[in-house]
Design a protein around this motif. Structure first.
Motif, PDB file in Angstrom:
ATOM      1  N   UNK A  67      67.810 -79.639  35.958  1.00 52.15           N
ATOM      2  CA  UNK A  67      67.441 -81.038  35.855  1.00 52.15           C
ATOM      3  C   UNK A  67      66.892 -81.378  34.479  1.00 52.15           C
ATOM      4  N   UNK A  68      66.785 -80.413  33.612  1.00 56.46           N
ATOM      5  CA  UNK A  68      66.191 -80.664  32.310  1.00 56.46           C
ATOM      6  C   UNK A  68      67.225 -81.149  31.330  1.00 56.46           C
ATOM      7  N   UNK A  69      66.763 -81.886  30.338  1.00 55.96           N
ATOM      8  CA  UNK A  69      67.650 -82.317  29.272  1.00 55.96           C
ATOM      9  C   UNK A  69      67.701 -81.245  28.214  1.00 55.96           C
ATOM     10  N   UNK A  70      68.557 -81.461  27.223  1.00 58.77           N
ATOM     11  CA  UNK A  70      68.712 -80.450  26.191  1.00 58.77           C
ATOM     12  C   UNK A  70      67.505 -80.389  25.263  1.00 58.77           C
ATOM     13  N   UNK A  71      66.601 -81.377  25.342  1.00 58.47           N
ATOM     14  CA  UNK A  71      65.400 -81.367  24.518  1.00 58.47           C
ATOM     15  C   UNK A  71      64.192 -80.822  25.282  1.00 58.47           C
ATOM     16  N   UNK A  73      63.041 -82.025  28.065  1.00 61.33           N
ATOM     17  CA  UNK A  73      62.355 -83.114  28.748  1.00 61.33           C
ATOM     18  C   UNK A  73      63.121 -83.481  30.007  1.00 61.33           C
ATOM     19  N   UNK A  74      62.402 -83.872  31.026  1.00 60.41           N
ATOM     20  CA  UNK A  74      62.997 -84.342  32.270  1.00 60.41           C
ATOM     21  C   UNK A  74      62.380 -85.690  32.584  1.00 60.41           C
ATOM     22  N   UNK A  75      63.169 -86.753  32.405  1.00 62.15           N
ATOM     23  CA  UNK A  75      62.638 -88.086  32.630  1.00 62.15           C
ATOM     24  C   UNK A  75      61.515 -88.436  31.681  1.00 62.15           C
ATOM     25  N   UNK A  76      61.533 -87.867  30.470  1.00 64.91           N
ATOM     26  CA  UNK A  76      60.481 -88.134  29.502  1.00 64.91           C
ATOM     27  C   UNK A  76      59.255 -87.264  29.677  1.00 64.91           C
ATOM     28  N   UNK A  77      59.287 -86.342  30.629  1.00 65.72           N
ATOM     29  CA  UNK A  77      58.159 -85.454  30.920  1.00 65.72           C
ATOM     30  C   UNK A  77      58.601 -84.020  30.641  1.00 65.72           C
ATOM     31  N   UNK A  78      57.742 -83.190  30.067  1.00 67.93           N
ATOM     32  CA  UNK A  78      58.122 -81.788  29.836  1.00 67.93           C
ATOM     33  C   UNK A  78      58.595 -81.118  31.123  1.00 67.93           C
ATOM     34  N   UNK A  79      59.645 -80.368  31.008  1.00 66.54           N
ATOM     35  CA  UNK A  79      60.257 -79.771  32.203  1.00 66.54           C
ATOM     36  C   UNK A  79      59.317 -78.807  32.918  1.00 66.54           C
ATOM     37  N   UNK A  80      58.465 -78.133  32.184  1.00 72.26           N
ATOM     38  CA  UNK A  80      57.563 -77.162  32.813  1.00 72.26           C
ATOM     39  C   UNK A  80      56.625 -77.817  33.821  1.00 72.26           C
ATOM     40  N   UNK A  81      56.427 -79.136  33.708  1.00 76.59           N
ATOM     41  CA  UNK A  81      55.578 -79.842  34.665  1.00 76.59           C
ATOM     42  C   UNK A  81      56.389 -80.424  35.824  1.00 76.59           C
ATOM     43  N   UNK A  82      57.701 -80.493  35.641  1.00 76.50           N
ATOM     44  CA  UNK A  82      58.561 -81.088  36.667  1.00 76.50           C
ATOM     45  C   UNK A  82      59.204 -80.024  37.552  1.00 76.50           C
ATOM     46  N   UNK A  83      59.538 -78.894  36.957  1.00 82.53           N
ATOM     47  CA  UNK A  83      60.245 -77.855  37.690  1.00 82.53           C
ATOM     48  C   UNK A  83      59.516 -77.403  38.952  1.00 82.53           C
ATOM     49  N   UNK A  84      58.181 -77.197  38.938  1.00 82.58           N
ATOM     50  CA  UNK A  84      57.498 -76.779  40.182  1.00 82.58           C
ATOM     51  C   UNK A  84      57.655 -77.784  41.319  1.00 82.58           C
TER      52      UNK A  84
END
Length: 334
Positions: A1-5, A7-18
């Protein structure tokens, strides 16, 4: 679900993945706690709200989920949003679809496409929304817009399929099919076709317009090489010849198919149908005098030798099946 930068929806992926991991493992209470913590740091993030709505819907709280989705939708429509991506919209779409509110998902994508008219991901999401709503005209318009933006063949095929659906479910089919044919011809003249599906679609457009000779000409030309297997090409030619009432040529084509694929039952049935349409003549019974003493005939009735025996259609079909089976058994044993 992460982008190539990252970020996921403008939020760092490490906070979204859990959160996604908790939802996937059905630990919805843990996911809701993580969403609450995420919203504490990103209170104006539509993506964080979309994740919370998704979690609430999975917990069996549709009213609360819809309320949170509408809040995220209002944030998307505000002018304070600096990050507007397909990930947020696709997450909202999942929730809206499960809540049977596809109209809200479509309106979000429509707004996003007006704000970012050249964003291909958003246009693809909008196209999928129209597909779910069976909005064939808007499907066509969106697909053509994508085709004009990037010039990819697949988007033209999406547009042509949408036109086919319009022709099938509405009036004015002849003009629509002619328009689809013109689009494909223009693309072929400048870019040709590169996928077997594109060739099949082009042939089907011609077939729907009863342009069987034109379709056969396409298959016998350079584009015919797109068909992966020769048998598939022959089956298509046989179908077109049958629809053109050229049963002699069609039976010859199906015979070639059966020689290479003797277990092709569908082609076998088509082959028999062509033979029946050709009025295949069965051997006529002999008309000599019947001399069997056990089959006496009353003198007042017409003698068997004077009767014309005409076998029923079932007998003709059975005879053809039997003869054809024997024939192709001999061929495969050679």
């Amino acid at each position: 679900m992460a982008s190539k930068f990252g970020l996921a929806g403008g939020i760092p992926e490490r906070r979204v993945r859990p959160i996604w991991d908790a939802v996937d493992s059905r630990q919805y209470k843990s996911a809701l706690k993580l969403c609450t913590a995420l919203l504490a740091k990103h209170p104006t993030s539509p993506y964080a709200l979309a994740l919370k709505a998704l979690t609430l819907e999975r917990m069996g709280k549709p009213d609360e989920a819809l309320s949170v989705c509408l809040e995220a939708k209002e944030l998307l429509y505000s002018n304070n949003i600096f990050h507007f991506d397909d990930l947020t919209l696709s997450t909202l779409q999942i929730v809206f679809q499960r809540l049977e509110r596809l109209d809200l998902a479509t309106s979000c994508y429509e707004y996003a496409c007006t704000k970012y008219p050249n964003n291909l991901e958003l246009m693809m999401g909008l196209f999928n929304c129209y597909v779910r709503e069976y909005s064939y005209v808007k499907q066509q318009q969106t697909a053509l817009r994508m085709y004009k933006t990037v010039g990819e063949e697949r988007f033209l095929l999406w547009a042509v399929c949408s036109i086919q659906l319009q022709a099938y479910f509405s009036s004015g089919g002849e003009k629509l099919l002619a328009f689809a044919e013109a689009l494909l011809k223009k693309h072929i003249s400048s870019h040709s076709l590169h996928e077997p599906e594109a060739l099949s679609l082009y042939v089907s457009i011609l077939e729907q317009q009863a342009k069987y000779d034109a379709a056969l000409e396409v298959l016998s030309g350079d584009l015919g090489s797109l068909m992966g297997r020769e048998e598939d090409k022959l089956r298509l030619q046989g179908r077109l010849l049958t629809q053109a009432c050229n049963y002699v040529a069609a039976s010859e084509i199906y015979q070639k198919v059966l020689e290479s694929c003797p277990d092709d039952w569908e082609s076998f049935l088509h082959y028999l149908g062509c033979l029946l349409e050709r009025d295949v003549k069965l051997p006529k019974p002999t008309t000599g005098e019947h001399t069997c003493s056990s089959c006496s005939v009353d003198s007042n009735k017409t003698s068997l030798s004077e009767e014309v025996v005409r076998p029923p259609p079932e007998a003709i079909l059975f005879y053809l099946v039997l003869v054809t089976c024997i024939r192709f058994t001999e061929i495969t044993c050679l």
